[in-house]
Design a protein around this motif. Structure first.
Motif, PDB file in Angstrom:
ATOM      1  N   LYS A 147      22.480 -15.282  -9.873  1.00 19.19           N
ATOM      2  CA  LYS A 147      21.766 -14.962  -8.641  1.00 19.19           C
ATOM      3  C   LYS A 147      20.858 -16.126  -8.251  1.00 19.19           C
ATOM      4  N   MET A 148      20.942 -16.498  -6.962  1.00 18.95           N
ATOM      5  CA  MET A 148      20.099 -17.556  -6.435  1.00 18.95           C
ATOM      6  C   MET A 148      19.382 -17.069  -5.197  1.00 18.95           C
ATOM      7  N   LEU A 149      18.402 -17.841  -4.753  1.00 17.51           N
ATOM      8  CA  LEU A 149      17.737 -17.537  -3.501  1.00 17.51           C
ATOM      9  C   LEU A 149      18.699 -17.816  -2.352  1.00 17.51           C
ATOM     10  N   PRO A 150      18.542 -17.133  -1.210  1.00 17.38           N
ATOM     11  CA  PRO A 150      19.467 -17.326  -0.083  1.00 17.38           C
ATOM     12  C   PRO A 150      19.341 -18.711   0.527  1.00 17.38           C
ATOM     13  N   TRP A 151      20.288 -19.055   1.386  1.00 18.13           N
ATOM     14  CA  TRP A 151      20.385 -20.390   1.971  1.00 18.13           C
ATOM     15  C   TRP A 151      19.186 -20.739   2.848  1.00 18.13           C
ATOM     16  N   HIS A 152      18.476 -19.740   3.365  1.00 15.42           N
ATOM     17  CA  HIS A 152      17.344 -20.024   4.251  1.00 15.42           C
ATOM     18  C   HIS A 152      16.034 -20.178   3.482  1.00 15.42           C
ATOM     19  N   THR A 153      16.116 -20.748   2.284  1.00 17.65           N
ATOM     20  CA  THR A 153      14.951 -21.074   1.464  1.00 17.65           C
ATOM     21  C   THR A 153      14.729 -22.587   1.527  1.00 17.65           C
ATOM     22  N   PHE A 154      13.481 -22.989   1.809  1.00 17.38           N
ATOM     23  CA  PHE A 154      13.224 -24.405   2.067  1.00 17.38           C
ATOM     24  C   PHE A 154      11.985 -24.895   1.309  1.00 17.38           C
ATOM     25  N   LEU A 155      11.971 -26.211   1.041  1.00 16.70           N
ATOM     26  CA  LEU A 155      10.800 -26.847   0.457  1.00 16.70           C
ATOM     27  C   LEU A 155       9.651 -26.833   1.453  1.00 16.70           C
ATOM     28  N   MET A 156       8.433 -26.748   0.943  1.00 13.46           N
ATOM     29  CA  MET A 156       7.253 -26.890   1.780  1.00 13.46           C
ATOM     30  C   MET A 156       6.915 -28.374   1.914  1.00 13.46           C
ATOM     31  N   ASP A 157       6.154 -28.703   2.951  1.00 12.81           N
ATOM     32  CA  ASP A 157       5.693 -30.083   3.098  1.00 12.81           C
ATOM     33  C   ASP A 157       4.315 -30.262   2.481  1.00 12.81           C
ATOM     34  N   GLN A 158       3.944 -29.359   1.563  1.00  7.10           N
ATOM     35  CA  GLN A 158       2.659 -29.428   0.869  1.00  7.10           C
ATOM     36  C   GLN A 158       2.902 -29.380  -0.634  1.00  7.10           C
ATOM     37  N   HIS A 159       2.031 -30.043  -1.393  1.00  2.00           N
ATOM     38  CA  HIS A 159       2.161 -30.053  -2.845  1.00  2.00           C
ATOM     39  C   HIS A 159       1.506 -28.817  -3.444  1.00  2.00           C
ATOM     40  N   GLY A 160       2.141 -28.300  -4.482  1.00  6.58           N
ATOM     41  CA  GLY A 160       1.536 -27.226  -5.239  1.00  6.58           C
ATOM     42  C   GLY A 160       0.583 -27.787  -6.285  1.00  6.58           C
ATOM     43  N   ALA A 161       0.273 -26.959  -7.276  1.00  3.24           N
ATOM     44  CA  ALA A 161      -0.679 -27.388  -8.306  1.00  3.24           C
ATOM     45  C   ALA A 161      -0.107 -28.486  -9.197  1.00  3.24           C
ATOM     46  N   GLN A 162       1.209 -28.535  -9.361  1.00  5.69           N
ATOM     47  CA  GLN A 162       1.897 -29.534 -10.182  1.00  5.69           C
ATOM     48  C   GLN A 162       1.449 -29.501 -11.639  1.00  5.69           C
ATOM     49  N   ASN A 163       1.101 -28.315 -12.135  1.00  5.49           N
ATOM     50  CA  ASN A 163       0.675 -28.178 -13.529  1.00  5.49           C
ATOM     51  C   ASN A 163       1.458 -27.095 -14.269  1.00  5.49           C
ATOM     52  N   SER A 164       2.588 -26.654 -13.675  1.00  5.80           N
ATOM     53  CA  SER A 164       3.448 -25.666 -14.327  1.00  5.80           C
ATOM     54  C   SER A 164       4.873 -25.916 -13.860  1.00  5.80           C
ATOM     55  N   ASP A 165       5.785 -25.026 -14.226  1.00  6.61           N
ATOM     56  CA  ASP A 165       7.178 -25.159 -13.790  1.00  6.61           C
ATOM     57  C   ASP A 165       7.424 -24.498 -12.440  1.00  6.61           C
ATOM     58  N   ALA A 166       6.379 -23.968 -11.812  1.00  3.76           N
ATOM     59  CA  ALA A 166       6.536 -23.208 -10.571  1.00  3.76           C
ATOM     60  C   ALA A 166       6.113 -24.019  -9.352  1.00  3.76           C
ATOM     61  N   ILE A 167       6.753 -23.719  -8.216  1.00  5.82           N
ATOM     62  CA  ILE A 167       6.381 -24.287  -6.932  1.00  5.82           C
ATOM     63  C   ILE A 167       6.393 -23.168  -5.893  1.00  5.82           C
ATOM     64  N   TYR A 168       5.812 -23.446  -4.746  1.00 10.74           N
ATOM     65  CA  TYR A 168       5.888 -22.523  -3.626  1.00 10.74           C
ATOM     66  C   TYR A 168       6.955 -23.006  -2.657  1.00 10.74           C
ATOM     67  N   VAL A 169       7.819 -22.089  -2.223  1.00 12.46           N
ATOM     68  CA  VAL A 169       8.860 -22.382  -1.236  1.00 12.46           C
ATOM     69  C   VAL A 169       8.781 -21.344  -0.129  1.00 12.46           C
ATOM     70  N   GLU A 170       9.386 -21.657   1.004  1.00  5.66           N
ATOM     71  CA  GLU A 170       9.355 -20.762   2.155  1.00  5.66           C
ATOM     72  C   GLU A 170      10.741 -20.198   2.422  1.00  5.66           C
ATOM     73  N   SER A 171      10.790 -18.919   2.751  1.00  4.34           N
ATOM     74  CA  SER A 171      12.036 -18.255   3.090  1.00  4.34           C
ATOM     75  C   SER A 171      11.913 -17.689   4.496  1.00  4.34           C
ATOM     76  N   TYR A 172      12.757 -18.166   5.414  1.00  4.65           N
ATOM     77  CA  TYR A 172      12.681 -17.797   6.824  1.00  4.65           C
ATOM     78  C   TYR A 172      13.529 -16.553   7.089  1.00  4.65           C
ATOM     79  N   GLU A 173      12.962 -15.639   7.837  1.00  7.83           N
ATOM     80  CA  GLU A 173      13.663 -14.426   8.231  1.00  7.83           C
ATOM     81  C   GLU A 173      13.733 -14.372   9.757  1.00  7.83           C
TER      82      GLU A 173
END
Length: 277
Positions: free
Chosen positions: A153-179
């Motif tokens: 299972k993956m996120l749908p095709w309408h998932t995109f990178l943000m143009d802002q940096h996250g905390a960069q101190n873990s394996d997680a990032i924030y992404v945007e999903s458009y509906e």
């Protein structure tokens, strides 16, 4: 009758004067203009970005006759490695997740943007090229709704990178999903997801309304959200003291109403940068 004056002696004298005044060396000729092809050539390196520690430099590298690929340079050891590269797509964007891991998406520079029928997708990989994982689908939603070829299972095709940096101190990032609305031409809202780039597990950040713009703070966490509905735009603030959204301001969406602004960034706690309209 007026006397006729011959111009031949004057022309000869002028020619002799110009010859005598001429420099000993001819003036340098301007350099030839570069060929037009150079303006469209693939750059050797582009979009370079340092890792959070500053030791590693990632960049998109290219060369004539090949696709754009992702490279990482160890500035201390002075070594480089090709991290991700493919025969049918080009690396489009990337960002550091932490000092060990990166995320990127892809495109196809061989065709015009309007002819592309594949989404950008989303992938994660370690800086040494290991642990590559696809996080978001590239196929159209009508063809595949987030199921990979391996049945994962993956996120749908309408998932995109943000143009802002996250905390960069873990394996997680924030992404945007458009509906989008049912007809597919009007944006309904944008979900913000916290995505683990190793496991692929994601969590939806609660929305205060039909949010279309998200802003992370200086620590890489969600802090501002902007929503527009029925001609009114509302800016929300996520209060760290209560972990709840509260209204910061409202204004008329069209016509530049009083108090209208767009927050492009958050600088420090309870202070943010904004562009007044």
């Amino acid at each position: 009758m007026p006397q006729r004056i011959s111009l031949r002696p004057l022309a000869a004298m002028l020619a002799l004067f110009l010859c005598a005044a001429a420099p000993l060396h001819a003036a340098p000729q301007p350099a030839p203009l570069p060929p037009i092809e150079r303006f469209f050539a693939t750059p050797a390196l582009a979009d370079a970005a340092l890792s959070p520690s500053g030791r590693y430099l990632a960049a998109i590298a290219g060369a004539a006759g090949r696709r754009d690929y992702l490279v990482v340079i160890d500035l201390q050891a002075k070594t480089g490695k090709l991290v991700a590269g493919y025969n049918d797509v080009d690396i489009q964007q990337f960002t550091w997740v932490n000092d060990e891991r990166l995320v990127f998406n892809v495109t196809d520079h061989a065709v015009a943007p309007g002819a592309q029928d594949m989404a950008a997708g989303l992938y994660a990989v370690n800086r040494d090229g290991s642990k590559l994982r696809q996080l978001a689908d590239r196929r159209d939603a009508f063809i595949s709704e987030g199921i990979s070829r391996m049945g994962r299972k993956m996120l749908p095709w309408h998932t995109f990178l943000m143009d802002q940096h996250g905390a960069q101190n873990s394996d997680a990032i924030y992404v945007e999903s458009y509906e989008w609305e049912d007809h597919g031409f009007e944006l309904r809202y944008v979900n913000l997801l916290k995505l683990d780039t190793v496991t692929g597990v994601s969590q939806v950040v609660p929305r205060p309304a039909r949010v279309t713009d998200w802003t992370l703070d200086q620590k890489g966490e969600p802090r501002l959200a902007r929503a527009s509905e029925k001609g009114v735009t509302t800016v929300y603030y996520l209060d760290p003291a209560t972990s709840a959204w509260r209204v910061l301001t409202t204004y008329q969406t069209y016509g530049g109403g009083k108090g209208a602004f767009t927050p492009p960034g958050f600088r420090q706690r309870r202070h943010f940068v904004c562009d007044e309209q």
